[in-house]
Design a protein around this motif. Sequence first.
Motif, PDB file in Angstrom:
ATOM      1  N   VAL A 248      67.628  10.840  83.515  1.00  0.00           N
ATOM      2  CA  VAL A 248      67.665  11.723  82.563  1.00  0.00           C
ATOM      3  C   VAL A 248      67.296  10.978  81.304  1.00  0.00           C
ATOM      4  CG1 VAL A 248      69.127  13.127  81.013  1.00  0.00           C
ATOM      5  CG2 VAL A 248      69.509  12.989  83.535  1.00  0.00           C
ATOM      6  N   ALA A 249      66.558  11.475  80.240  1.00  0.00           N
ATOM      7  CA  ALA A 249      66.312  10.659  78.935  1.00  0.00           C
ATOM      8  C   ALA A 249      66.827  11.363  77.867  1.00  0.00           C
ATOM      9  CB  ALA A 249      64.582  10.916  78.694  1.00  0.00           C
ATOM     10  N   ALA A 250      67.937  10.692  77.053  1.00  0.00           N
ATOM     11  CA  ALA A 250      68.626  10.909  76.214  1.00  0.00           C
ATOM     12  C   ALA A 250      67.789  10.807  74.757  1.00  0.00           C
ATOM     13  CB  ALA A 250      70.051  10.125  76.160  1.00  0.00           C
ATOM     14  N   ILE A 251      67.201  11.869  74.190  1.00  0.00           N
ATOM     15  CA  ILE A 251      66.151  11.398  73.117  1.00  0.00           C
ATOM     16  C   ILE A 251      66.854  11.667  71.806  1.00  0.00           C
ATOM     17  CG2 ILE A 251      64.027  12.281  72.064  1.00  0.00           C
ATOM     18  CD1 ILE A 251      63.325  13.156  74.855  1.00  0.00           C
ATOM     19  N   GLU A 252      66.934  10.575  71.173  1.00  0.00           N
ATOM     20  CA  GLU A 252      67.647  10.723  69.668  1.00  0.00           C
ATOM     21  C   GLU A 252      66.571  10.100  69.025  1.00  0.00           C
ATOM     22  OE1 GLU A 252      71.374   8.452  69.927  1.00  0.00           O
ATOM     23  OE2 GLU A 252      72.488  10.262  69.881  1.00  0.00           O
ATOM     24  N   GLY A 253      66.438  10.516  67.585  1.00  0.00           N
ATOM     25  CA  GLY A 253      65.458   9.876  66.578  1.00  0.00           C
ATOM     26  C   GLY A 253      64.059  10.430  66.939  1.00  0.00           C
ATOM     27  N   VAL A 254      63.308   9.448  67.699  1.00  0.00           N
ATOM     28  CA  VAL A 254      62.156   9.704  67.812  1.00  0.00           C
ATOM     29  C   VAL A 254      61.669   9.502  69.441  1.00  0.00           C
ATOM     30  CG1 VAL A 254      60.954   9.502  65.774  1.00  0.00           C
ATOM     31  CG2 VAL A 254      61.060   7.386  67.037  1.00  0.00           C
ATOM     32  N   ALA A 255      60.849  10.026  70.021  1.00  0.00           N
ATOM     33  CA  ALA A 255      60.015   9.801  71.383  1.00  0.00           C
ATOM     34  C   ALA A 255      58.710   9.877  70.936  1.00  0.00           C
ATOM     35  CB  ALA A 255      60.707  10.875  72.427  1.00  0.00           C
ATOM     36  N   LEU A 256      57.921   8.966  70.827  1.00  0.00           N
ATOM     37  CA  LEU A 256      56.725   9.040  70.430  1.00  0.00           C
ATOM     38  C   LEU A 256      55.682   8.055  71.232  1.00  0.00           C
ATOM     39  CD1 LEU A 256      57.138   8.573  66.395  1.00  0.00           C
ATOM     40  CD2 LEU A 256      56.625  10.721  67.603  1.00  0.00           C
ATOM     41  N   GLY A 257      54.393   8.694  71.458  1.00  0.00           N
ATOM     42  CA  GLY A 257      53.382   7.760  72.166  1.00  0.00           C
ATOM     43  C   GLY A 257      54.147   7.465  73.591  1.00  0.00           C
ATOM     44  N   GLY A 258      54.140   6.082  73.862  1.00  0.00           N
ATOM     45  CA  GLY A 258      54.616   5.537  75.331  1.00  0.00           C
ATOM     46  C   GLY A 258      56.012   6.094  75.236  1.00  0.00           C
ATOM     47  N   GLY A 259      56.813   6.324  74.400  1.00  0.00           N
ATOM     48  CA  GLY A 259      58.389   6.504  74.385  1.00  0.00           C
ATOM     49  C   GLY A 259      58.145   8.000  74.908  1.00  0.00           C
ATOM     50  N   PHE A 260      57.263   8.773  74.332  1.00  0.00           N
ATOM     51  CA  PHE A 260      57.457  10.253  74.984  1.00  0.00           C
ATOM     52  C   PHE A 260      57.048  10.282  76.271  1.00  0.00           C
ATOM     53  CE2 PHE A 260      55.193  14.894  74.014  1.00  0.00           C
ATOM     54  CZ  PHE A 260      56.071  15.376  74.747  1.00  0.00           C
ATOM     55  N   GLU A 261      55.905   9.471  76.649  1.00  0.00           N
ATOM     56  CA  GLU A 261      55.324   9.284  78.127  1.00  0.00           C
ATOM     57  C   GLU A 261      56.813   8.763  79.211  1.00  0.00           C
ATOM     58  OE1 GLU A 261      52.358   6.936  76.844  1.00  0.00           O
ATOM     59  OE2 GLU A 261      50.868   8.366  77.855  1.00  0.00           O
ATOM     60  N   LEU A 262      57.363   7.842  78.235  1.00  0.00           N
ATOM     61  CA  LEU A 262      58.707   7.512  79.225  1.00  0.00           C
ATOM     62  C   LEU A 262      59.492   8.481  79.585  1.00  0.00           C
ATOM     63  CD1 LEU A 262      60.716   5.367  80.152  1.00  0.00           C
ATOM     64  CD2 LEU A 262      61.310   4.976  77.834  1.00  0.00           C
ATOM     65  N   ALA A 263      59.712   9.483  78.564  1.00  0.00           N
ATOM     66  CA  ALA A 263      60.726  10.644  78.979  1.00  0.00           C
ATOM     67  C   ALA A 263      60.064  11.599  79.498  1.00  0.00           C
ATOM     68  CB  ALA A 263      60.799  11.428  77.359  1.00  0.00           C
TER      69      ALA A 263
END
Length: 719
Positions: free
Chosen positions: A90-105
């Motif tokens: 499970v991805a716990a998204i706080e702040g930002v999930a951008l680019g590769g961060g979003f792809e990680l999610a």
Amino acid sequence: MARYELVKRSVALITLTNPPVNALSSPVRHAIAKSMERALSDPKVTAVVICGENGRFCGGADIREFAGPLRGPPLIPVLDAIEAGRKPVVAAIEGVALGGGFELALVCHYRIAHSKARLGLPEVTLGILPAAGGSQRLPRLIGIPAALELITTGRHISAQEALKLGIVDQVTDQNACEMAVEFALKSVGKPLSSRRVSMLTTPCPPDLDALLEAATMQVKKKARGVMAPLACIQAVRAAATMPFSKGMKRESELMTTLFNSGQAQAFQYCFFAQRTAGKWTLPSGAQWNNSKPREIRSAAVIGLGTMGRGIVVSLARVGISVIAVESEKKLLENGRQMVIGMLERDAKRRGVSASLNLLNFTLSLQDLKDVDLVIEAVFEDMALKKRVFQELSKVCRPTTLLCTNTSGLDVDALAGVTNRPHLVAGMHFFSPAHVMKLLEVVCGPRSSSETIATAMSLGKKMGKVSVAVGNCPGFVGNRMLKPYLDQATFLLEEGATPEQIDKALEDFGFAMGVFRMSDLAGLDVGWRVRKESGLTGPDVDSKNPPRRRQGHRYCPIPDMVCEQGRFGQKTGRGWYMYDKPGDTNAKPDPLIQNLLETYRSRYGIQPRNISDQEIIERCLFVLANEGFRILEDGMAARPEDIDVIYLFGYAFPRHRGGPMFYVSMVGLERVLERLEYYHQAHPDVPHLEPSALLKKLVACGSPPVQKWREYIKTMHSHL
Ligand SMILES: CCCCCCCC/C=C\C/C=C/C(=O)SCCNC(=O)CCNC(=O)[C@H](O)C(C)(C)COP(=O)(O)OP(=O)(O)OC[C@H]1O[C@@H](n2cnc3c(N)ncnc32)[C@H](O)[C@@H]1OP(=O)(O)O
């Protein structure tokens, strides 16, 4: 780079720890891979949660790493292993999930987002595409139209929008990490195959071709010559028409093309240049990180012309109370109505209520006794501005900061008529001030560090990209603009047409060429400045104006155009003709063609064919040449600052990186050689003479733009 802990006895919590944005640098990728291996192989672990330290999930790949060869584990296999794992992640998204961060999610099996989180695939704004599977997974998750829009614009979305689109499974106002752990525990034992986004079939609309074609037309129109959005569309097409593994291959091919295009480097340079520009310094040693700005709660704006109105709106919409001053009742009333209308439209667009209660309008400077800061935006006339500053000096409390929105007059001369020269600085907004992102903060020799820190921080608060510049005529932006405009008009004399010059510049990437842009801005402004500088006016023979002024070549054609009442779009006539005043559709005007022919024959100028290459070289190399002089003079601290000014104030195409980055890409040696050539052909144009700094850089082997600062030795640094 990632912390591993066991919580609730069976959940592996992996926390990315790479401040400030938890970018996926090589050590972070390595740590994620190792932590996942550990979690998947530990029988005590039944589920995994991935989160980011300091309330930020992940800002994406580490952009700095793109400049060198790949080190450490590549991202894609790390992500694939997470998705393929047999335990729920499970991805716990706080702040930002951008680019590769979003792809990680996206490779996690579930996504929980905090209500204030923002998600997006901004790769396109860096000249690349989401190449860690984002372009293939997002269309599978939310469908082609929505994915296409997000990927080609790079827009950040809120957690609520992500929930609506089906990107996240839950939005919470509580601690997203704790919620994710609870969620993970409940997911144990549930089948995962339908949660693996790569296994989904992309919902394909029947009108796929038409949809992609429309998107292509749109991005071609919006971002002339920019490759990344087109590559994004092709990648999305692959997601719609190919199995996942083939789509991934296509994604990678497109990424390689973009990486090798030069555009990606320009976009990434812009990203860092923008952040570097905020890091100002003064000769005293004061700088961005050791000077405290004052808090500005109340401000006054003097003059409610186009600039003043935009400044009032910029201040009020960030919660600063503003007293707006005009000299006559009618002007004040007109200004009040315009400002209220602008604020209401702005608030409607942003879905908030207009902050009209923050506004006060007055005819009297006496009402400014208690404000924290004043921005003067009266007519560009030194005597008038001096009178205003003298008056402010008497009226305002001794601690009030006094700023001027002059676009090029001497800020120190204004400081000199006040009783607080250290509290005076320039705040040069660009028109329309509530829209344009650039703010030049002009540091006078007597401006205190607190004054500069306050002006810079106020700019940031208003959402501006603020750049500190020295106090010289035209500062940085307008000082460079003059030789650029001069070249455009010299080219007219020599045989080019406004249409040809504009087309060359638009093909280069400008949204508008110089003449179309001048028609939009209004030709009378420059005419007035030229009159005030003694370059044109009653003393000059209007029938046979000389082609030299103050010892140098001068082109009187712009003055002749204005003498005919042609002031651009607002009069329906300028360098082009328009169907009616206010129209924007520029059409070539035979009268201008006629004027140019008559002019050339009067002066015995044989028109010649001028290539687009010559137009670009003469206009843009001369622009950068003045940039080099500005660096030599210490009026800008570094080339990045100049580029940021041109990107945000003059719409320089971002995929070219700004004038200084552009010439560094052309090759300084070539630029030097062409300037020498043009200067030999036009010895009466001093701006074409290569600057000493350009020569020095070439002599030193043309170092990359990020290193130029080491070669700039200014006797009198103003920054
Ligand atoms: C042939 C080649 C094939 C290659 C194959 C590659 C495979 C696929 C690999 C990767 C795909 C993924 C790509 C990406 O993820 S690209 C990055 C996408 N992310 C972004 O664009 C986000 C960029 N950052 C921001 O928008 C903002 O920084 C923010 C919203 C996250 C935070 O804003 P704010 O709080 O205002 O802070 P600053 O902007 O001032 O930033 C603070 C500080 O952090 C630096 N920084 C931010 N993001 C990154 C980053 N992603 N990488 C490196 N550094 C980053 C920023 O520069 C500031 O640093 P400072 O100037 O030193 O202060």
